[in-house]
Design an enzyme around this catalytic site. Structure first.
Site, PDB file in Angstrom:
ATOM      1  N   GLU A 426      31.530  51.957  43.285  1.00 36.39           N
ATOM      2  CA  GLU A 426      31.675  52.057  41.829  1.00 36.39           C
ATOM      3  C   GLU A 426      31.279  50.760  41.160  1.00 36.39           C
ATOM      4  OE1 GLU A 426      33.946  51.611  37.961  1.00 36.39           O
ATOM      5  OE2 GLU A 426      33.917  50.378  39.774  1.00 36.39           O
ATOM      6  N   GLU A 427      31.569  49.636  41.811  1.00 36.24           N
ATOM      7  CA  GLU A 427      31.308  48.350  41.192  1.00 36.24           C
ATOM      8  C   GLU A 427      29.815  48.072  41.006  1.00 36.24           C
ATOM      9  OE1 GLU A 427      33.501  47.009  39.747  1.00 36.24           O
ATOM     10  OE2 GLU A 427      35.417  47.053  40.784  1.00 36.24           O
ATOM     11  N   HIS A 539      37.759  41.201  38.436  1.00 36.82           N
ATOM     12  CA  HIS A 539      36.591  40.914  39.287  1.00 36.82           C
ATOM     13  C   HIS A 539      36.587  39.483  39.820  1.00 36.82           C
ATOM     14  CE1 HIS A 539      33.854  44.422  37.676  1.00 36.82           C
ATOM     15  NE2 HIS A 539      35.023  44.837  38.150  1.00 36.82           N
TER      16      HIS A 539
END
Length: 755
Positions: A426-427, A539
């Site tokens: 997803e990142e 993050h």
């Protein structure tokens, strides 16, 4: 007729075997999930909530296991959490499966940064590391899909990198052309910040993190979610892939290199700058800058960045420029030696390699409508430990699986099929979910009821939720059943209602999580849930289990609340005889958007056209609600009632698809939704980066592109987009009514189209 003695013995033996088998089956009881074994569970929600005792401890244990180490998608450590999720789903007694894809991913090889005197002598080396990553356990801070390259140039401080910031610089007489733009994180999607800087002529971009020592990694891909080489179809190992010279592929990647840096590194650059003073409002909006101007210079920044050889090839296989003082020279597209007499943008010829990512699923088949899917999803991959993003959501999903497994053992079976999804990559742009949606698009179009997403389940205090409008009422109702995790004696609904502005349900126009392909590409109703507005360690190396245990949710009660809301939503959608969709809310929301559009357009007559169709949708929503109430009075198990209910549910399910436009939005063909998929902040072309509208994307795009048009051309363009939206609203109303349109009247708003 007399059978031979051998045949008699065979028949006798077969009869005995059959008798024994029947006795064994009788002793074992019926198979779980079969119609015979389904014992009536009067209140599945109560049963689900009864399993909350001690659940916060099991959620905490799952989170600790999932965050034992970094697990960036496509790297060997990513296999650990995938195996853990698969094992927990199987331990819950649920059937599981996995699906692998082979997308293009991007990893860093090396980077360097230095501050030079005007004569190009070294002033100071600058760190490209993350101060918070003391043990250097994580991938170095980088922007995924940023091109390799370098620059030796003056720097300009651009604040947050928004259009208004560049206008402020213009008023000060400062340009970023041929220079390195230094921005502070917070100006929207980082890919948009980089694209804006490139549009203004910058040769590279540095984006500073917060003052807490964290440096935010992230993607800078443009144009939509998913694998950039397989737009619109799944990145399976043998799939067709577009070449890097394809124009659509080129548009997905930034044209200049970029890199995230620590606040200390950014401050060292900004403090060395001269030029006009930093505007006072910028100092308030970003970290504290005690000295320095906005630039340019007089110092120079020496910047180099290279992606990992053998993993990813830079997409920019066209020529780019060496930017020397007062001139621009063309250079080849592969490695170029640094010319010390000019600033350089260089590209490195790389090998091409595709990474393997793995999605994990568990399914619970429905007994009445097994071909109708209620889908719950969370991604598993993380830039660092991922305690907040995303594994707080993963831990909650695993607890839902545990509860559903116990409920199955008690005899409960859902009316419709429930699918639990653990997405990978997803990142890198929602790749795991997007590839699965693209691969199963036809099936999902006809069978998906809703998609319920939780990414960062807990990142602070207070419930935040987004949904498509027909799910608003269901979402509010469910929060009345869940205890508030922070205030004793109150429900989540109570405290949500007491937040500033009361209950506020966001519209999912963004594309920063896995609901994006379901809603914006497939037209499936969606919900997105999380606790806490934002997380400063997003993050970064600060996103750890220790932070969650010490600050984010020490008792894991917010995790418990999200688990209960998420699970109860799924149970209602899977078990209610009639789908709990409310399209009156949908019609009201579109009316609000039409009113806002009218204000932007100074009450343009074209809005009246849309209003008429909104009234039709509102009428259809009221009629289908009446029909649903009539069905509730009938025998639920009568065959005729079941058939009528099925037809009614199909209309409720398919109405959202009416807002899809097959050819997609102009210039953004992957995005299909005409009402909600504006996505100005994320994965969109720079022209849409700061739109005046956060809805009606085709209209918003037309407004942003109309600057160079004549008044007549602009009016015709906007009217055409209004017609597109109006037809979509009309389609939704017709689907809900369930009959062919019988309206024969001529519209009062037919517009001439120039030949």
């Amino acid at each position: 007729m007399h059978l031979p003695s051998g045949a008699v013995r065979l028949v006798a033996a077969f009869g005995l075997l059959l008798l024994v088998s029947l006795l064994v089956l009788h002793g074992r009881g019926p198979l779980a999930g079969s119609p015979v074994s389904r014992r009536r569970v009067d209140d599945p929600a109560a049963l689900f909530l009864s399993l909350s005792t001690g659940a916060n401890a099991s959620i905490a244990a799952n989170l600790r296991a999932l965050t034992a180490g970094p697990h960036l998608a496509g790297t060997p450590p990513a296999a650990g959490p995938a195996d853990y999720v698969l094992a927990r789903l199987r331990a819950a007694g649920l059937p599981t499966l996995t699906r692998e894809y082979a997308p293009l991913l991007s990893y860093p090889a090396r980077a360097s940064l230095a501050l030079l005197q005007p004569d190009r002598s070294l002033l100071a080396p600058l760190s490209v590391e993350e101060p918070a990553d003391v043990g250097r356990r994580f991938v170095q801070p980088y922007h995924a899909y940023a091109p390799s390259g370098g620059a030796v140039a003056e720097a300009v401080f651009v604040n947050l990198g928004r259009e208004e910031d560049y206008l402020a610089l213009e008023r000060l007489g400062v340009s970023v052309r041929g220079r390195v733009a230094v921005a502070v994180r917070g100006g929207g999607y980082r890919g948009g910040v980089v694209s804006r800087a490139a549009e203004k002529g910058a040769v590279a971009v540095l984006i500073a993190g917060h003052a807490d020592g964290g440096v935010e990694r992230g993607v800078v891909l443009l144009g939509g979610p998913g694998d950039p080489l397989t737009p619109g179809w799944a990145a399976t190992p043998g799939a067709e892939r577009l070449g890097f010279d394809n124009e659509a592929v080129k548009r997905r990647f930034p044209t200049i290199p970029s890199m995230p840096v620590s606040s200390q590194t950014a401050l060292a650059i900004i403090r060395s700058l001269g030029g006009p003073a930093i505007p006072a409002e910028w100092k308030k909006a970003s970290f504290e800058v005690d000295v320095g101007g906005v630039g340019p210079g007089p110092t120079l920044v020496n910047f180099t960045y290279q992606v990992s050889i053998g993993v990813w090839i830079c997409a920019l296989e066209f020529r780019i420029a060496v930017v020397c003082p007062m001139q621009i020279l063309a250079v080849p597209r592969w490695r170029h030696e640094i010319d010390h007499n000019c600033s350089l943008i260089s590209l490195f010829k790389e090998d091409r390699k595709l990474a393997t990512v793995r999605d994990v699923f568990a399914t619970i088949k429905g007994y009445e409508e097994p071909d109708r899917y209620v889908i719950l999803g969370n991604h598993r991959d993380a830039w660092t430990y991922g305690a907040v993003d995303p594994n707080s959501g993963t831990a909650a999903l695993l607890d839902i699986a545990r509860r559903l497994g116990i409920m199955l053992q008690s005899g409960w079976t859902p009316r419709r099929t429930i699918i639990l999804c653990s997405w990978d990559a997803e990142e890198f742009g929602m790749i795991g979910s997007t590839e699965w949606v693209e691969e199963n698009l036809a099936d999902l179009h006809s069978k998906a009821v809703a998609y319920l997403n939780v990414d960062c389940a807990v990142q602070g205090v207070g419930l935040f939720a987004g949904s498509t409008p027909q799910l608003d009422k269901l979402l509010v109702d469910v929060t009345m059943q869940v205890k508030d995790p922070d205030v004793t004696g109150k429900t989540v609904h109570d405290t949500w209602n007491e937040m500033d502005g009361g209950i506020n349900i966001e519209r999912l126009a963004r594309t920063d999580s896995d609901f994006a392909p379901f809603l914006h590409h497939a037209g499936i109703p969606c919900v997105d849930l999380y606790y806490g507005k934002e997380f400063p360690g997003y993050h970064t190396a600060l996103d750890s289990y220790n932070w969650m245990e010490g600050h984010g949710d020490p008792l894991f009660l917010r995790h418990l609340a999200i688990t209960e809301i998420w699970g109860l939503l799924a149970l209602r959608l899977a078990d209610d005889p009639v789908l709990p969709f409310d399209y009156q809310t949908y019609a009201s929301q579109i009316q609000e958007h039409a009113n806002a559009f009218s204000a932007v357009m100074n009450n343009s007559q074209s809005v009246n056209l849309m209003n008429g169709f909104i009234n039709d949708l509102s009428h259809a929503a009221k009629e289908i609600l009446k029909e649903a109430k009539e069905l509730e009075q009938l025998d639920l198990n009568d065959e005729y009632t079941i058939m009528r209910r099925r037809l009614l549910n199909d209309r409720l399910l398919l109405a959202e698809r009416s807002f899809l436009q097959a050819e997609g939005l102009q210039g953004r063909e992957w995005f299909k939704h005409l009402h909600l998929c504006l996505c100005p902040q994320l994965y969109s072309p720079p022209e849409d980066y700061e739109s005046k509208l956060s809805f009606l994307p085709g209209i918003a795009d037309a407004i942003s592109r109309s600057g160079n048009l004549t008044v007549q051309e602009r009016e015709l363009t906007l009217k055409h987009e209004v017609w597109k939206v109006s037809r979509a609203i009309q389609r939704a109303a017709s689907v809900l009514i369930g009959e062919f349109s019988q309206q024969n009247e001529q519209s009062n708003y037919s517009f001439a189209v120039a030949p």
